[in-house]
Design a protein around this motif. Structure first.
Motif, short mmCIF file in Angstrom:
data_model
loop_
_atom_site.label_atom_id
_atom_site.label_comp_id
_atom_site.label_asym_id
_atom_site.label_seq_id
_atom_site.Cartn_x
_atom_site.Cartn_y
_atom_site.Cartn_z
N PHE A 1 0.99 -1.15 0.04
CA PHE A 1 -0.10 0.08 0.00
C PHE A 1 0.88 1.32 -0.09
CE2 PHE A 1 -2.87 2.62 2.85
CZ PHE A 1 -3.05 3.49 2.00
N VAL A 2 0.91 2.03 -1.23
CA VAL A 2 2.04 2.95 -1.23
C VAL A 2 1.26 4.31 -1.01
CG1 VAL A 2 3.60 4.27 -2.63
CG2 VAL A 2 3.16 1.46 -2.92
N ASP A 3 1.69 5.15 -0.08
CA ASP A 3 1.38 6.53 0.30
C ASP A 3 2.34 7.49 -0.66
OD1 ASP A 3 0.29 8.60 1.14
OD2 ASP A 3 0.44 8.29 3.21
N MET A 4 1.65 7.95 -1.60
CA MET A 4 2.24 8.97 -2.42
C MET A 4 1.90 10.36 -2.34
SD MET A 4 4.57 8.75 -4.83
CE MET A 4 5.04 8.27 -6.07
N ALA A 5 2.39 10.95 -1.32
CA ALA A 5 2.11 12.38 -1.09
C ALA A 5 2.91 13.54 -1.69
CB ALA A 5 1.92 12.46 0.56
N TYR A 6 4.03 13.10 -2.20
CA TYR A 6 5.01 14.14 -2.48
C TYR A 6 5.67 13.77 -3.82
CZ TYR A 6 4.69 15.05 2.37
OH TYR A 6 4.11 15.41 3.78
N GLN A 7 4.78 13.52 -4.87
CA GLN A 7 5.42 12.87 -6.28
C GLN A 7 5.99 14.38 -6.67
OE1 GLN A 7 3.12 10.96 -8.94
NE2 GLN A 7 4.53 10.80 -10.55
N GLY A 8 7.33 14.56 -7.00
CA GLY A 8 7.73 15.71 -7.84
C GLY A 8 8.88 16.37 -6.52
#
Ligand code: PMP
Length: 391
Positions: free
Chosen positions: A206-213
């Protein structure tokens, strides 16, 4: 009804925001709350967002309901941004949510409903809302070793040994990039090892992706997640547009589920949205869709995001350098190697309190620093104070 209730402990970051606002000192420095700040100390509305909002204002003729999963164009744009070409759209179920927190909540509640006996494995440490939501739902959780405070890096051996103990159906909660609060990210060989463990034990990432970039770049930050998506039967993703589009208060998030059961998963996500808030917020999602769907706006956005990313990298280097000069050692060299908005500086709660009381420097109690809160003007003073208090 409420006379017998003890109010819950206020969120420590929200409490810190209040203390900062009430502090009359002119030179106070807010390195607590997790919002991006420009070199001038502002959290600006991004230029592409302003333009998209103008277009929407001019063209929009209705604010009637859209759909339980939100706007399909937004969902498709987010699928591309996050997963790229790594998996076929036929294997991706998606639903809009109120922010990344809403996405985390919807994923965890879905798992709670479908597999109440699953254990959710969270990194030690992690964003405090992860355990808070898991506990609120009454799901089981365990921690896996992650951060090695001695090196400022990852305890790779400990992490892999703990994750090897996962059981079929358990969830492994991972930060897609820019680990909050440590700033220490997984490298590509770590992602490959974790994928292999999931394949072996039957645990689901389960990947929490809050800061892509915000880490190494938009594409680079998604590589680990994409590796999982291409190699495993099921991956759960919660993503946020709060940081990379600066849309914090608009509440823009998305759940993506990589699965062979797309239709069923979309039905479950629509039902879950309906129970909790019916329709996800639309305005910010429409802004994101407008930007990602227009080449010129998309370029403006990518440029600004890249400037923000580089400013944070610059702050990291400058602070590490200033601390090297102050301490005469490389003790804080890890700050330059970390990624994203946060790092743990290795301060005890007492030292964090001294930084606040004696120097007007606000950090979260675990010693988490918002790197974006630094400016060229404040870096020397912050370095001096850290060197003095953490000596
Ligand atoms: N996950 C992590 C790890 C975060 O740090 C945040 C932001 N603090 C979120 C999710 C969600 O952010 P938001 O709900 O504001 O989109």
């Amino acid at each position: 009804m409420f006379e017998i209730v003890t109010p819950p402990e206020p969120d420590k970051i929200i409490r810190l925001m209040g203390m900062f606002a009430a502090d009359p000192r002119a030179g106070k420095v807010d390195l607590g709350v997790g919002v991006y700040r420009s070199p001038e100390g502002k959290t600006p509305v991004m230029a592409a967002v302003k333009s998209a909002e103008q277009r929407i204002w001019a063209a929009q003729e209705s604010k009637s309901y859209v759909g339980l999963r939100g706007d399909l164009g937004f969902l498709d744009a987010m699928r591309r941004l996050i997963l790229g070409e790594s998996v076929s759209p036929d294997r991706v179920a998606a639903a809009g949510t109120p922010g990344g927190t809403g996405a985390v909540r919807q994923v965890l509640e879905t798992v709670h409903r479908l597999n109440p006996s699953a254990t959710v494995w969270i990194s030690d440490p992690t964003w405090p809302n992860h355990p808070a939501i898991i506990d609120h739902l009454g799901q089981k959780r365990k921690t896996y070793r992650y951060y090695d405070a001695a090196t400022g890096g990852i305890d790779r051996g400990g992490m892999l040994a703990d994750l090897a103990k996962t059981a079929r159906g358990d969830l492994i909660l991972l930060h897609g990039c820019c680990h909050n609060p440590t700033g220490a990210d997984l490298r590509s060989d770590d992602w490959r090892e974790i994928a292999a463990i999931c394949a072996r034990t039957g645990a689901i990432p389960f990947v929490d992706m809050a800061y892509q970039g915000f880490g190494a770049g938009l594409e680079e930050d998604a590589q680990g997640l994409r590796h999982l998506a291409t190699t495993l039967p099921e991956v759960l993703i919660a993503a946020s547009c709060s940081k990379n589009f600066g849309l914090y208060r608009e509440r823009v998030g998305v759940v993506l589920i990589v699965t062979d059961g797309k239709a069923a998963a979309e039905g479950v996500l629509a039902g879950m949205n309906r129970q909790n808030f019916a329709f996800p917020p639309d305005h910010g999602a429409r802004v994101v869709q407008e930007i990602l769907g227009d080449q010129a706006l998309d370029a403006v956005w990518r440029n600004e995001l890249e400037r923000m990313r580089r400013a944070m990298e610059g702050n990291r280097r400058a602070l590490a350098e200033a601390l090297r000069a102050e301490t005469g050692s490389d003790r804080f060299g890890f700050l330059a190697a970390h990624r994203g908005m946060f790092s743990l500086i290795g301060a005890t709660p007492e030292q964090v309190e001294r930084l606040r009381a004696e120097h007007g420097i606000y950090l979260v109690g675990d010693g988490r620093m918002n790197i974006a809160g630094l400016t060229q003007d404040t870096i020397p003073r912050v370095a001096q104070a850290i060197a003095q208090v953490l000596a």
